[in-house]
Design a protein around this motif. Structure first.
Motif, PDB file in Angstrom:
ATOM      1  N   ASP A  27      34.292  21.524  12.811  1.00 29.97           N
ATOM      2  CA  ASP A  27      33.759  22.295  11.682  1.00 29.97           C
ATOM      3  C   ASP A  27      33.198  21.387  10.579  1.00 29.97           C
ATOM      4  OD1 ASP A  27      34.327  24.695  12.886  1.00 29.97           O
ATOM      5  OD2 ASP A  27      36.142  25.102  11.734  1.00 29.97           O
ATOM      6  N   ALA A  28      33.911  20.295  10.301  1.00 30.76           N
ATOM      7  CA  ALA A  28      33.494  19.454   9.167  1.00 30.76           C
ATOM      8  C   ALA A  28      32.172  18.751   9.463  1.00 30.76           C
ATOM      9  CB  ALA A  28      34.585  18.431   8.850  1.00 30.76           C
ATOM     10  N   THR A  29      32.011  18.259  10.697  1.00 30.94           N
ATOM     11  CA  THR A  29      30.772  17.532  10.998  1.00 30.94           C
ATOM     12  C   THR A  29      29.596  18.504  11.097  1.00 30.94           C
ATOM     13  OG1 THR A  29      32.113  15.916  12.158  1.00 30.94           O
ATOM     14  CG2 THR A  29      29.744  15.770  12.489  1.00 30.94           C
ATOM     15  N   ALA A  30      29.861  19.697  11.641  1.00 26.89           N
ATOM     16  CA  ALA A  30      28.798  20.713  11.655  1.00 26.89           C
ATOM     17  C   ALA A  30      28.355  20.999  10.226  1.00 26.89           C
ATOM     18  CB  ALA A  30      29.302  21.987  12.332  1.00 26.89           C
ATOM     19  N   ALA A  31      29.340  21.121   9.323  1.00 26.54           N
ATOM     20  CA  ALA A  31      28.998  21.413   7.923  1.00 26.54           C
ATOM     21  C   ALA A  31      28.220  20.261   7.287  1.00 26.54           C
ATOM     22  CB  ALA A  31      30.273  21.700   7.132  1.00 26.54           C
ATOM     23  N   LEU A  32      28.614  19.021   7.617  1.00 31.55           N
ATOM     24  CA  LEU A  32      27.894  17.869   7.047  1.00 31.55           C
ATOM     25  C   LEU A  32      26.443  17.830   7.551  1.00 31.55           C
ATOM     26  CD1 LEU A  32      28.032  15.352   5.252  1.00 31.55           C
ATOM     27  CD2 LEU A  32      28.856  14.064   7.221  1.00 31.55           C
ATOM     28  N   LEU A  33      26.278  18.112   8.831  1.00 29.60           N
ATOM     29  CA  LEU A  33      24.931  18.149   9.400  1.00 29.60           C
ATOM     30  C   LEU A  33      24.085  19.251   8.775  1.00 29.60           C
ATOM     31  CD1 LEU A  33      25.521  17.485  13.145  1.00 29.60           C
ATOM     32  CD2 LEU A  33      23.503  16.750  11.885  1.00 29.60           C
ATOM     33  N   LEU A  34      24.669  20.435   8.698  1.00 30.46           N
ATOM     34  CA  LEU A  34      23.896  21.578   8.217  1.00 30.46           C
ATOM     35  C   LEU A  34      23.558  21.441   6.731  1.00 30.46           C
ATOM     36  CD1 LEU A  34      25.727  24.423  10.189  1.00 30.46           C
ATOM     37  CD2 LEU A  34      23.477  23.440  10.673  1.00 30.46           C
ATOM     38  N   THR A  35      24.507  20.931   5.940  1.00 31.73           N
ATOM     39  CA  THR A  35      24.202  20.757   4.516  1.00 31.73           C
ATOM     40  C   THR A  35      23.147  19.655   4.326  1.00 31.73           C
ATOM     41  OG1 THR A  35      26.136  19.307   4.284  1.00 31.73           O
ATOM     42  CG2 THR A  35      26.423  21.604   3.624  1.00 31.73           C
ATOM     43  N   THR A  36      23.185  18.653   5.190  1.00 34.65           N
ATOM     44  CA  THR A  36      22.187  17.573   5.116  1.00 34.65           C
ATOM     45  C   THR A  36      20.796  18.100   5.474  1.00 34.65           C
ATOM     46  OG1 THR A  36      23.855  15.915   5.664  1.00 34.65           O
ATOM     47  CG2 THR A  36      21.575  15.287   6.011  1.00 34.65           C
ATOM     48  N   LEU A  37      20.720  18.869   6.549  1.00 35.01           N
ATOM     49  CA  LEU A  37      19.433  19.445   6.963  1.00 35.01           C
ATOM     50  C   LEU A  37      18.896  20.384   5.888  1.00 35.01           C
ATOM     51  CD1 LEU A  37      20.275  20.180  10.718  1.00 35.01           C
ATOM     52  CD2 LEU A  37      18.592  18.522   9.880  1.00 35.01           C
ATOM     53  N   HIS A  38      19.814  21.155   5.299  1.00 29.25           N
ATOM     54  CA  HIS A  38      19.407  22.114   4.264  1.00 29.25           C
ATOM     55  C   HIS A  38      18.808  21.390   3.060  1.00 29.25           C
ATOM     56  CE1 HIS A  38      20.624  25.802   1.627  1.00 29.25           C
ATOM     57  NE2 HIS A  38      19.354  25.819   1.939  1.00 29.25           N
ATOM     58  N   ALA A  39      19.505  20.324   2.616  1.00 30.10           N
ATOM     59  CA  ALA A  39      19.016  19.574   1.453  1.00 30.10           C
ATOM     60  C   ALA A  39      17.632  18.994   1.731  1.00 30.10           C
ATOM     61  CB  ALA A  39      20.002  18.466   1.102  1.00 30.10           C
ATOM     62  N   SER A  40      17.386  18.653   2.986  1.00 29.44           N
ATOM     63  CA  SER A  40      16.099  18.029   3.309  1.00 29.44           C
ATOM     64  C   SER A  40      14.936  19.013   3.174  1.00 29.44           C
ATOM     65  CB  SER A  40      16.133  17.437   4.724  1.00 29.44           C
ATOM     66  OG  SER A  40      16.057  18.474   5.683  1.00 29.44           O
ATOM     67  N   VAL A  41      15.213  20.300   3.330  1.00 29.83           N
ATOM     68  CA  VAL A  41      14.102  21.260   3.152  1.00 29.83           C
ATOM     69  C   VAL A  41      14.103  21.898   1.776  1.00 29.83           C
ATOM     70  CG1 VAL A  41      13.545  21.992   5.496  1.00 29.83           C
ATOM     71  CG2 VAL A  41      15.419  23.111   4.284  1.00 29.83           C
ATOM     72  N   SER A  42      15.286  22.067   1.173  1.00 33.57           N
ATOM     73  CA  SER A  42      15.331  22.771  -0.115  1.00 33.57           C
ATOM     74  C   SER A  42      14.949  21.840  -1.268  1.00 33.57           C
ATOM     75  CB  SER A  42      16.738  23.325  -0.370  1.00 33.57           C
ATOM     76  OG  SER A  42      17.633  22.257  -0.610  1.00 33.57           O
ATOM     77  N   GLY A  43      15.145  20.541  -1.066  1.00 30.62           N
ATOM     78  CA  GLY A  43      14.884  19.603  -2.155  1.00 30.62           C
ATOM     79  C   GLY A  43      16.027  19.580  -3.162  1.00 30.62           C
ATOM     80  N   ALA A  44      16.982  20.490  -3.027  1.00 28.80           N
ATOM     81  CA  ALA A  44      18.138  20.532  -3.940  1.00 28.80           C
ATOM     82  C   ALA A  44      19.172  19.521  -3.463  1.00 28.80           C
ATOM     83  CB  ALA A  44      18.737  21.933  -3.949  1.00 28.80           C
ATOM     84  N   PRO A  45      20.070  19.066  -4.351  1.00 28.34           N
ATOM     85  CA  PRO A  45      21.111  18.135  -3.902  1.00 28.34           C
ATOM     86  C   PRO A  45      21.961  18.772  -2.808  1.00 28.34           C
ATOM     87  CG  PRO A  45      21.146  18.399  -6.303  1.00 28.34           C
ATOM     88  CD  PRO A  45      20.183  19.401  -5.779  1.00 28.34           C
ATOM     89  N   ARG A  46      22.455  17.932  -1.894  1.00 27.39           N
ATOM     90  CA  ARG A  46      23.304  18.453  -0.824  1.00 27.39           C
ATOM     91  C   ARG A  46      24.610  18.980  -1.395  1.00 27.39           C
ATOM     92  NH1 ARG A  46      27.274  16.732   2.323  1.00 27.39           N
ATOM     93  NH2 ARG A  46      27.297  14.540   1.661  1.00 27.39           N
ATOM     94  N   VAL A  47      25.046  20.147  -0.929  1.00 27.23           N
ATOM     95  CA  VAL A  47      26.344  20.661  -1.387  1.00 27.23           C
ATOM     96  C   VAL A  47      27.442  20.048  -0.516  1.00 27.23           C
ATOM     97  CG1 VAL A  47      25.385  22.846  -2.227  1.00 27.23           C
ATOM     98  CG2 VAL A  47      26.323  22.729   0.099  1.00 27.23           C
ATOM     99  N   ALA A  48      28.688  20.103  -1.002  1.00 29.36           N
ATOM    100  CA  ALA A  48      29.801  19.496  -0.273  1.00 29.36           C
ATOM    101  C   ALA A  48      30.022  20.200   1.064  1.00 29.36           C
ATOM    102  CB  ALA A  48      31.073  19.567  -1.111  1.00 29.36           C
ATOM    103  N   ALA A  49      30.236  19.393   2.111  1.00 27.92           N
ATOM    104  CA  ALA A  49      30.487  19.960   3.445  1.00 27.92           C
ATOM    105  C   ALA A  49      31.874  20.602   3.504  1.00 27.92           C
ATOM    106  CB  ALA A  49      30.360  18.861   4.493  1.00 27.92           C
ATOM    107  N   VAL A  50      32.837  19.984   2.849  1.00 28.11           N
ATOM    108  CA  VAL A  50      34.203  20.543   2.781  1.00 28.11           C
ATOM    109  C   VAL A  50      34.490  20.821   1.303  1.00 28.11           C
ATOM    110  CG1 VAL A  50      36.659  20.102   3.189  1.00 28.11           C
ATOM    111  CG2 VAL A  50      34.972  19.344   4.869  1.00 28.11           C
ATOM    112  N   PRO A  51      34.399  22.071   0.877  1.00 32.68           N
ATOM    113  CA  PRO A  51      34.520  22.347  -0.555  1.00 32.68           C
ATOM    114  C   PRO A  51      35.935  22.238  -1.108  1.00 32.68           C
ATOM    115  CG  PRO A  51      33.874  24.358   0.660  1.00 32.68           C
ATOM    116  CD  PRO A  51      33.986  23.244   1.665  1.00 32.68           C
TER     117      PRO A  51
END
Ligand code: HEM
Length: 280
Positions: A159-183
């Motif tokens: 779960d944690a690595t999936a979250a890190l990947l998905l938040t990283t990919l998201h930041a790359s398109v949104s231009g917004a800072p990456r949110v924490a993978a494990v809040p």
């Protein structure tokens, strides 16, 4: 006994470093909850050091470069498809590659998902999850660091690595800072004490806001020992997806209450060659 949300960054760190705050116990029958109880992740101060040494020994067996290459190969294997399910990819590839790096090629990611549902996401233990636990422990029985340590790594990765990947990919398109993978994580006060700015009583449940404190990999005795592995996986996959020309289609993005991307389609529309960098 009360539930306290800890937000102040200095107190977040102090709680994570305090041995008086322990991971919550979940009692119950069956091998899945027995596995949970045997993991370093959920150990109290009396048992943690020995279990921590075992997961660190299991991590030391991983060839990080080889793991990255396995991630690239598994990612490339999907390149025949015009669009990819980001969530599926982020959940399958890292765990498959890590299993192979641990010498556990025959691990079925669905089994890891079944135990993660119970151990990490609070679903009740079921006969199906218990059967998955038994299969995983049997496959890992010969691992030099022990079956519990090896299966723990697969569980922690999913779960944690999936979250890190998905938040990283998201930041790359949104231009917004990456949110924490494990809040956040939880602790229970095993004794009374004053921790940072907080006075706690025995039995208090502490909801520790790691992400807001910039501590998504945790802190203190339970701090994530898999960070280097997770970073290598995310770097390899993001680079490979960029090479293949895949990008998150913004119209398909779904996020959770913490702003984490949880579903999206990766499409091959972008031929700009832009690189996706972890941590962006
Ligand atoms: C290959 C991937 C990973 C592996 C093998 C791994 C392994 C582990 C292990 C074994 C623990 C328990 C350590 C202990 O209790 O002593 C742990 C804790 C933790 N990991 Fe990871 N991890 C991985 C990925 C990640 C990622 C990507 C994140 C977040 C970005 C993360 C965040 C955490 C946090 C916050 C804890 C501490 C939880 C707590 O203290 O309540 N991990 N990890």
């Amino acid at each position: 006994m009360s539930e306290i949300t800890v937000r102040d960054p200095a107190t977040v760190r102090a709680v994570m470093e305090w041995r008086g705050a322990v991971p919550p116990v979940v009692d119950g029958p069956g091998p899945t909850l027995a596995l949970r109880a045997a993991m370093a992740r959920f150990a109290d101060a009396t048992e943690h050091d020995a279990r921590r040494a075992e997961v660190e020994a299991a991590i030391a067996t991983v060839d990080v470069e080889g793991l990255g290459e396995a991630v690239r190969v598994l990612t490339r294997a999907r390149f025949g498809e015009l669009s990819l399910d980001a969530n599926l990819l982020a959940r399958r590839v890292p765990t498959q590659a890590l299993a192979a790096a641990l010498g556990l090629d025959r691990v079925d990611v669905a089994d890891v998902d079944a135990i993660a549902a119970v151990i990490g996401r609070g679903s009740p233990a079921t006969p199906a999850a218990d059967a998955a636990t038994e299969r995983l422990l049997a496959l890992a029985a010969a691992h030099p660091a022990g079956a519990v340590a090896a299966v723990s790594l697969l569980y922690q990765c999913l779960d944690a690595t999936a979250a890190l990947l998905l938040t990283t990919l998201h930041a790359s398109v949104s231009g917004a800072p990456r949110v924490a993978a494990v809040p956040r994580t939880r602790r229970v006060a095993a004794r009374e004490g004053v921790v940072g700015a907080l006075a706690v009583s025995v039995g208090d449940v502490l909801v520790v806001e790691l992400g807001q404190a910039g501590l998504e990999f945790g802190a203190g005795p339970h701090e994530c020992p898999g960070r280097a592995i997770a970073d290598a996986i995310v770097l390899a996959m993001c680079q490979e997806l960029a090479t293949g020309g895949y990008d998150v289609d913004p119209a398909t993005v779904t996020t959770d209450a913490d702003g984490r991307l949880v579903a999206a389609t990766l499409s091959r529309a972008d031929s700009s060659g832009r690189q996706l960098e972890p941590g962006s």
